[in-house]
Design a protein around this motif. Structure first.
Motif, mmCIF file in Angstrom:
data_model
loop_
_atom_site.group_PDB
_atom_site.id
_atom_site.type_symbol
_atom_site.label_atom_id
_atom_site.label_comp_id
_atom_site.label_asym_id
_atom_site.label_seq_id
_atom_site.Cartn_x
_atom_site.Cartn_y
_atom_site.Cartn_z
ATOM 1 N N GLY A 147 -61.901 -26.972 54.649
ATOM 2 C CA GLY A 147 -61.529 -25.626 54.233
ATOM 3 C C GLY A 147 -62.151 -24.541 55.063
ATOM 4 N N GLY A 148 -63.109 -24.850 55.924
ATOM 5 C CA GLY A 148 -63.740 -23.786 56.688
ATOM 6 C C GLY A 148 -64.344 -24.278 57.981
ATOM 7 N N THR A 149 -63.627 -25.147 58.679
ATOM 8 C CA THR A 149 -64.147 -25.741 59.899
ATOM 9 C C THR A 149 -63.708 -24.939 61.114
ATOM 10 O OG1 THR A 149 -64.137 -27.942 58.917
ATOM 11 C CG2 THR A 149 -64.173 -27.842 61.302
ATOM 12 N N GLN A 150 -64.536 -24.934 62.143
ATOM 13 C CA GLN A 150 -64.187 -24.332 63.425
ATOM 14 C C GLN A 150 -63.799 -25.450 64.383
ATOM 15 O OE1 GLN A 150 -66.226 -20.826 65.409
ATOM 16 N NE2 GLN A 150 -67.232 -22.519 66.426
ATOM 17 N N TYR A 151 -62.682 -25.254 65.087
ATOM 18 C CA TYR A 151 -62.150 -26.305 65.945
ATOM 19 C C TYR A 151 -62.230 -25.897 67.415
ATOM 20 C CZ TYR A 151 -60.218 -27.933 61.523
ATOM 21 O OH TYR A 151 -60.072 -28.345 60.229
ATOM 22 N N LYS A 152 -62.437 -26.891 68.270
ATOM 23 C CA LYS A 152 -62.450 -26.650 69.717
ATOM 24 C C LYS A 152 -61.007 -26.558 70.202
ATOM 25 C CE LYS A 152 -65.412 -28.757 72.363
ATOM 26 N NZ LYS A 152 -66.119 -29.811 73.136
ATOM 27 N N ILE A 153 -60.704 -25.461 70.935
ATOM 28 C CA ILE A 153 -59.351 -25.199 71.391
ATOM 29 C C ILE A 153 -59.332 -25.146 72.916
ATOM 30 C CG2 ILE A 153 -57.356 -23.678 71.205
ATOM 31 C CD1 ILE A 153 -58.319 -24.838 68.530
ATOM 32 N N ILE A 154 -58.460 -25.941 73.518
ATOM 33 C CA ILE A 154 -58.216 -25.875 74.959
ATOM 34 C C ILE A 154 -56.945 -25.056 75.157
ATOM 35 C CG2 ILE A 154 -57.821 -27.192 77.067
ATOM 36 C CD1 ILE A 154 -59.032 -29.620 75.578
ATOM 37 N N SER A 155 -57.054 -23.915 75.826
ATOM 38 C CA SER A 155 -55.908 -23.015 75.951
ATOM 39 C C SER A 155 -55.772 -22.536 77.388
ATOM 40 C CB SER A 155 -56.062 -21.825 75.004
ATOM 41 O OG SER A 155 -57.218 -21.071 75.330
ATOM 42 N N GLY A 156 -54.675 -21.821 77.652
ATOM 43 C CA GLY A 156 -54.497 -21.197 78.955
ATOM 44 C C GLY A 156 -53.638 -22.004 79.893
ATOM 45 N N GLY A 157 -54.063 -22.052 81.171
ATOM 46 C CA GLY A 157 -53.222 -22.524 82.252
ATOM 47 C C GLY A 157 -52.891 -24.007 82.223
#
Length: 684
Positions: free
Chosen positions: A431-441
């Motif tokens: 309900g309140g986790t922070q996730y690693k996000i790979i974004s961009g190019g």
């Protein structure tokens, strides 16, 4: 503030424009509807973070759930709630909704007549943009990022019980909110020549240079290395305590030792040379055939350079970015013909006017090869009151250098792993986790190709003088659409389809018992090529001006009906219909009535309407959003104009949505509430 001035003489003319703009920040906490990330009272979800100033630890024996240390644990730090949900942190109160912004700059255009037929010109401009972004203090998710309370830390609640690593979640509020000061400089210069050739031909050539430099200076960020050092520190005076009560304060020197500043410098450059001409080929009975053609060559580049800590992924809960550089060359040839078949000169029955436009563009890209795209259009007026227009065109868009080369790794709160948390059971803390996000190019992107169809009409009813009606239909079909998929949409996909984007840990024993997959390692949100997108929309407009005994009235209506917005992520995936879903309301319009009781004064209301649409995340609908604006304008003496008005005069909040932490659809609605303005314009 803005000013336009100029000068003219027999050989030259010049225009200069200068402006200055400043806007203070508005935070999510400044509006009641967005102040709290807990939407449960409105039937939504609780997006509050599980990383709070009053930290929590994981049971080192089971490793499953966050909990309050047992009675047998040796700790002097009283942790209040035994229920984990009672220790969620409302980060909305720290997040800016509309950032503080300052913009200023100038632009000039100078023309000099070298001869009667040859003119030299130069356009030049500069703009400075200063923006301050603010987000909540750094959250530390030790269980996912590998931070642990050292066995010799005097505040370790398991001291004397076990030497196992103690995972935890904590928010460094004492370090202050994370702030990014973004400083952007943009310059543009275009010198060129214009030549008049005979009576009917004109040519122009110019060189364009454009550059943008953006420096992002961050403060109140935390060093990963310093954080773990403080967690291992055995000295009670300097060790970091992450399980203290809500009023506990760490040694300020300890917190200061964790803090670092970050920098990131991005720069783009564009250089282009072009030459073009236009004129008339020959005369038809309806008039001359017009032609325009030209060519251009471009070189563009991009660079993105972070500080050393960011590039080594040593900033807590910030991910990182590697230095990136990219460039491309491209060339283009284009042409257009305007062919009049019927005009007033040779009009016939049902052929008051008939014109055809034929155009084409050929392009070469150093990284994507060649492409050629046509366009054909027709304008037909069978009778004076009505005009029909139609066109077909093909489009091509190469991925931008940013979409190809600039990759980011960051962390995101406010999204829910619905495969692990579905409203009836929760595995650990979904309900309140922070996730690693790979974004961009994404260097593997392909160009977009599109087909567009357009049809429209203009109708001026003879019986109603001053009324003009317009109707337009647009169909666009795009292949290989370049897009970064919405994070929540990715997590809402079936597990089999998620695997292309989501990397997970193997399921634990508890996960297997609950029948849920393992925890998320990372989510890939880099730009991808969707298989296809098809859009159908209808626009309607009406303008009516009428004079009466009590003054003049001006009525305006502009509306859009989004009939369809269909997408396929891949050729094997199902087609999704976005029209009527979140971010895609089917109906939007605005309408206004202005009354001018006297010649130099007018006032009136404008109604803005966005229709209801689905918030499928919680199975509800986002209600329609209606706001009313009011404006008055007075043509004052001495060539002055005074305008005053109020936007959203009733101070209405956007309708509730639980698709994001803000509590409203940020892509559609304005959350600033009632906004009062005044403007004075003076001609000197």
């Amino acid at each position: 503030y803005s000013m336009v001035t100029g000068l003219v003489n027999d050989k030259a003319n010049a225009m200069f424009f200068m402006d200055y703009y400043v806007r203070n920040a508005e935070f999510l906490r400044d509006r009641d509807n967005s102040a709290n990330a807990d939407h449960s009272a409105q039937g939504g979800l609780d997006f509050r973070s599980s990383a709070s100033p009053q930290g929590r630890v994981f049971d080192p024996f089971s490793g499953n759930a966050l909990f309050v240390p047992p009675t047998g644990a040796t700790t002097t730090n009283a942790l209040s709630a035994t229920d984990f949900s009672g220790n969620h942190y409302n980060f909305n109160k720290d997040i800016v909704d509309y950032p503080q912004t300052t913009r200023y700059g100038g632009y000039s255009v100078i023309n000099y007549n070298i001869t009667d037929r040859l003119t030299a010109f130069v356009e030049a401009g500069y703009r400075k943009i200063l923006t301050e972004l603010q987000s909540a203090a750094t959250p530390v998710f030790g269980d996912t990022d590998g931070f642990t309370i050292g066995p010799n830390n005097p505040f370790n609640p398991y001291a004397g019980i076990t030497n196992a690593p103690i995972a935890f979640r904590w928010r460094a509020n004492q370090a202050g909110p994370r702030i990014d000061d973004i400083d952007t400089d943009v310059i543009r210069a275009v010198p060129g020549l214009k030549l008049e050739i005979g009576e009917d031909w004109y040519a122009e050539t110019a060189f364009l240079f454009s550059s943008s430099k953006c420096i992002d200076n961050g403060k109140n960020y935390l060093s990963s290395t310093a954080l773990q050092t403080a967690l291992n520190d055995p000295n009670p005076a300097t060790a970091l305590n992450v399980v203290g009560g809500p009023d506990y304060v760490n040694n300020p020197a300890t917190i200061d030792a964790l803090k670092v500043r970050t920098t990131r410098e991005a720069q783009t450059e564009l250089m282009q040379y072009d030459i073009k001409a236009n004129g008339r080929l020959w005369d038809l009975p309806a008039g001359p055939i017009g032609i325009a053609f030209g060519g251009e060559t471009r070189t563009e580049s991009i660079s993105d350079v972070p500080d050393s800590l960011s590039s080594q992924f040593l900033i807590v809960s910030q991910g990182g970015v590697q230095p990136s550089h990219g460039s491309r060359d491209s060339d283009a040839l284009y042409g257009e013909l305007g062919i009049p078949l019927f005009t007033r000169q040779n009009a016939r029955t049902a052929l008051e006017q008939l014109e055809v436009q034929v155009a084409g563009r050929f392009e070469y890209y150093s990284d994507f090869g060649t492409t050629a795209k046509p366009k054909i259009g027709i304008k037909w007026q069978p009778a004076k009151p009505i005009t029909f227009k139609a066109s077909y065109s093909q489009g091509f868009r190469a991925p931008s250098l940013d979409e190809l080369f600039v990759e980011n790794i960051g962390f995101q709160d406010g999204i829910i792993d619905t495969s692990r948390f579905n409203g009836t059971h929760a595995a650990a803390d979904e309900g309140g986790t922070q996730y690693k996000i790979i974004s961009g190019g994404n260097a593997n992107l392909k160009p977009e190709n599109s087909d567009s169809y357009y049809g429209g009409l203009i109708f001026e009813p003879p019986a109603i003088k001053g009324l003009t009606l317009t109707l337009d239909y647009i169909h666009i079909n795009v292949k290989d659409v370049i897009q970064a998929e919405d994070l929540q949409k990715i997590l809402d996909l079936p597990l089999a389809q998620q695997s292309a984007f989501v990397t997970r840990n193997p399921p634990s024993a508890q996960d297997i018992a609950l029948g849920v997959p393992g925890t998320i390692v990372s989510i890939d949100q880099r730009f991808i090529n969707l298989s296809s997108r098809q859009v159908d929309s209808v626009d309607f407009g009406a303008d009516y001006e009428v004079d009466t005994d009590v003054g003049g009235f001006t009525y305006n209506f502009n509306g859009t009906y989004l009939a369809s917005w269909r997408e396929k992520i891949s050729s094997s995936s199902p087609t999704t219909q976005n029209a009527g879903q979140f971010d895609f309301p089917k109906i939007k319009f605005n309408t206004s009535v202005f009354w001018a009781p006297i010649k130099k004064f007018s006032f009136g209301p404008t109604l803005n309407y966005t229709g209801s649409y689905s918030d499928s995340f919680i199975g509800k609908r986002i209600t329609e959003f209606i706001t009313i604006d009011l404006q008055a304008t007075y043509q004052a003496p001495y060539d002055s104009t005074i305008t005053a008005g109020v936007n959203n005069i009733l101070d209405d909040n956007p309708p509730f949505s639980s698709q994001n932490t803000e509590g409203y659809d940020t892509a559609i609605a304005d959350n600033r509430g009632r906004f009062i303005y005044a403007r004075i314009t003076k001609k000197l």
